[in-house]
Design an enzyme around this catalytic site. Structure first.
Site, PDB file in Angstrom:
ATOM      1  CD  GLU A 155      80.893  35.552  78.530  1.00 50.37           C
ATOM      2  OE1 GLU A 155      81.464  35.515  77.422  1.00 50.37           O
ATOM      3  OE2 GLU A 155      80.877  34.596  79.295  1.00 50.37           O
ATOM      4  CG  ASP A 165      85.913  36.922  72.094  1.00 55.42           C
ATOM      5  OD1 ASP A 165      86.969  36.288  71.923  1.00 55.42           O
ATOM      6  OD2 ASP A 165      84.824  36.376  72.310  1.00 55.42           O
ATOM      7  CG  ASN A 199      78.901  33.441  81.911  1.00 56.19           C
ATOM      8  OD1 ASN A 199      79.112  32.416  81.289  1.00 56.19           O
ATOM      9  ND2 ASN A 199      79.312  34.630  81.491  1.00 56.19           N
TER      10      ASN A 199
END
Lengths: 495, 70
Positions: free
Chosen positions: A10, A91, A155
């Protein structure tokens, strides 16, 4: 027995409009995403249902809001899912690109690079609707050099059975030292007095504790967010926030590959030596400033070691591990390149300019400085540091190095172009992306672990995807080929 | 099970780490060669930087202010 390492990245990108001092980064991020999504696909809303930090705050009635498109009902922020299975959204004050789930580091390098191309394309499309020739410029870096940082997270799927305390203990020394080949390089720091100094990591200055839940203050080297986006009984998602934004494909490959290997070893209890630092945070920061890579650091057991010694020890434990355990198809290449990086660091870090971002950037800055007789504090050098991360192919200095054969390419451009629209074939991203491509009119929402169909009935149909390795091409392509409509698909899945 | 044998074979192909065997020697030669190639014509590239570098670097860098993320 270690589980397959499903992984993703990300990236929060830095943005600016040089011609407009009062530019609003939140709206700018939304504009980028909407400009891209408007032409890409019908915009599908993100389903927050399974995202625990937001679930309570964002309850909404899918039936009344379905079909509204990309705009989030509460905040008006762009948030879309793409046919390649990625999520692209605002974000805080940054556009963020989350790759689809991949099963190996090479494919993730392709999808990570596809993200850069999508941001560049967004920039071009946004420029068409912006007034007076204004343009949003986009940087894949981690700091403005004025005390603010934004993240490049990784991740990894991890077996829930691994006690988290052991995971933290075993991975900390690895995280403190992997910057040797993963650091993106930074001219300066965040405080007065650091101007003109060059350090290995963009992020090291921002880390304050070893372990914790925070990502925006008191940042921890190991982040404890527990949000698996998969069956929580079986899986954990290790959310890694310590990494830098890499431009080098080799650095990205190694960051992902070595970390995935170490996690498999942790699952199989193969970290047999303790390299815990006496002070992990201090060591992390000191290593970032040790561009000769020769300083030694104190371990908890009293020994003193170089950062590269710790990496060699993990490399050696990995070799022993793969003598007893079957490797993945990508293991051999990671092990070989990991060895090359550590040998290079030992000999002379500058020999790694073709693979390691912080070295590539340093050599470019140093060469330019000597040629033009500039001081290290010169703003031109700071501009070069920033522009190394520019996502425009004709302006970004990392791309310039790549074009000139000075920074090694690992994947070909055709694969990257394909990855902008096509999902990986061997994870649930295949089902998510393929449904988006084929049935977008009848998809009300989607998330990492579900697709919600609106087939015109009273009730929306939620298809859960709690197994990251199901919904692959092998698994669902024949079914998708047989179903011309979403209604047929839903009925077949229920049958 | 052929597990152990398979693992050994892979290990060999991985280059053997810092133990100074043939594979590791090969690796070092490759890296050194790559480094030399990189050094050769960085000069040309430095000229190219002037043509793409943002103008008004001082103002640009000063006004590059981000809000926090993550």
């Amino acid at each position: 027995m270690a589980i397959p390492k499903v992984m993703g990245t990300e990236t929060e990108y830095g943005i600016t409009v040089p011609t407009s001092a009062d530019f609003n980064p939140v709206l700018g991020s939304s504009l980028l995403i909407n400009a891209y999504a408007a032409q890409a696909i019908k915009r599908i809303r993100w389903d927050y249902e399974e995202e625990s930090p937001l679930r309570d705050a964002r309850g909404f009635d899918l039936r009344t809001e379905a079909g509204e498109g990309a705009v989030d009902g509460d905040l008006g922020l762009a948030n879309v899912i793409l046919t390649n299975g990625a999520r692209y959204y605002v974000d805080h004050a940054h556009p963020e690109y989350s790759t689809p789930e991949c099963t190996n580091p090479r494919e993730l390098v392709i999808h990570d690079r596809a993200g850069e191309r999508i941001l560049e394309e967004s920039m071009k499309r946004a420029a068409e609707v912006m007034p007076g020739g204004d343009r949003i410029l986009i940087y894949k870096n981690n700091t403005d050099g004025k005390g603010t940082s934004y993240g490049t997270h990784e991740n990894y799927l991890v077996d829930r059975a691994v006690p988290f305390a052991r995971l933290v203990h075993d991975i900390l020394p690895f995280f403190v030292t992997r910057q040797l080949y993963c650091g993106a390089g930074l001219l300066g720091g965040q405080s007065p007095g650091k101007e003109g100094t060059y350090q290995i990591s963009q992020r090291a200055d921002f880390f304050e504790v070893e372990v914790g839940l925070e990502t925006t203050l008191k940042r921890p080297i190991v982040n404890t967010r527990d949000e698996p986006h998969a069956d929580p009984e079986k899986y954990r998602r290790l959310h890694v926030i310590i990494g830098d934004a890499n431009m080098s494909q080799v650095a990205t490959f190694l960051k992902l590959g070595t970390t995935a290997i170490v996690l498999k070893m942790i699952e199989d209890e193969a970290i047999t030596e303790d390299f815990s630092f006496d002070n992990s945070v201090q060591s992390l920061r000191a290593i970032s400033h040790d561009t000769q890579c020769k300083d030694t650091y104190k371990l908890r057991d009293g020994r003193t070691v170089r950062a590269v010694d710790v990496q060699w020890a993990y490399h050696e434990m990995a070799q022993k591990y793969f003598a007893r355990n079957d490797p993945d198809p990508w293991t051999a290449e990671v092990m070989l390149r990991w060895d090359e990086m550590l040998s290079g660091i030992e000999r002379d870090p500058m020999t790694l300019a073709g693979q390691v971002d912080w070295v590539a950037k340093y050599r470019m800055l140093d060469g330019y400085r000597l040629k033009n007789d500039l001081a290290w504090k010169d703003s031109k050098l700071r501009m070069m540091d920033l522009q190394y991360h520019d996502v425009r192919e004709d302006k970004g200095l990392a791309y310039l190095l790549e074009r000139g054969g000075k920074l090694e390419r690992l994947v070909d451009e055709d694969s990257v172009q394909r990855a902008m629209v096509e999902p990986p074939s061997d994870t649930r991203a295949y089902f998510r992306g393929s449904c988006l491509a084929k049935y977008s009119k009848h998809i009300a929402a989607a998330s990492w672990d579900s697709v919600i169909f609106d087939t015109g009935q009273d009730i929306l149909q939620r298809v859960p995807m709690s197994e990251p390795l199901r919904g692959t091409r092998e698994h669902v392509a024949p079914l998708l080929a047989q179903c011309d409509t979403a209604a047929e698909l839903v009925s077949r899945l229920q049958g | 099970m052929s597990k152990t044998g398979g693992g050994q074979e892979k290990k060999k192909r991985q280059g053997g780490g810092g133990e100074g065997d043939d594979d590791a020697g090969q690796t070092q030669t490759d890296v050194a060669k790559k480094a030399e190639e990189v050094k050769e014509d960085l000069d040309e590239l430095l000229d190219e930087i002037d043509s793409v570098l943002e103008e008004n670097a001082e103002e640009f860098v000063r006004s590059f202010i981000q809000k926090g993320g993550e």
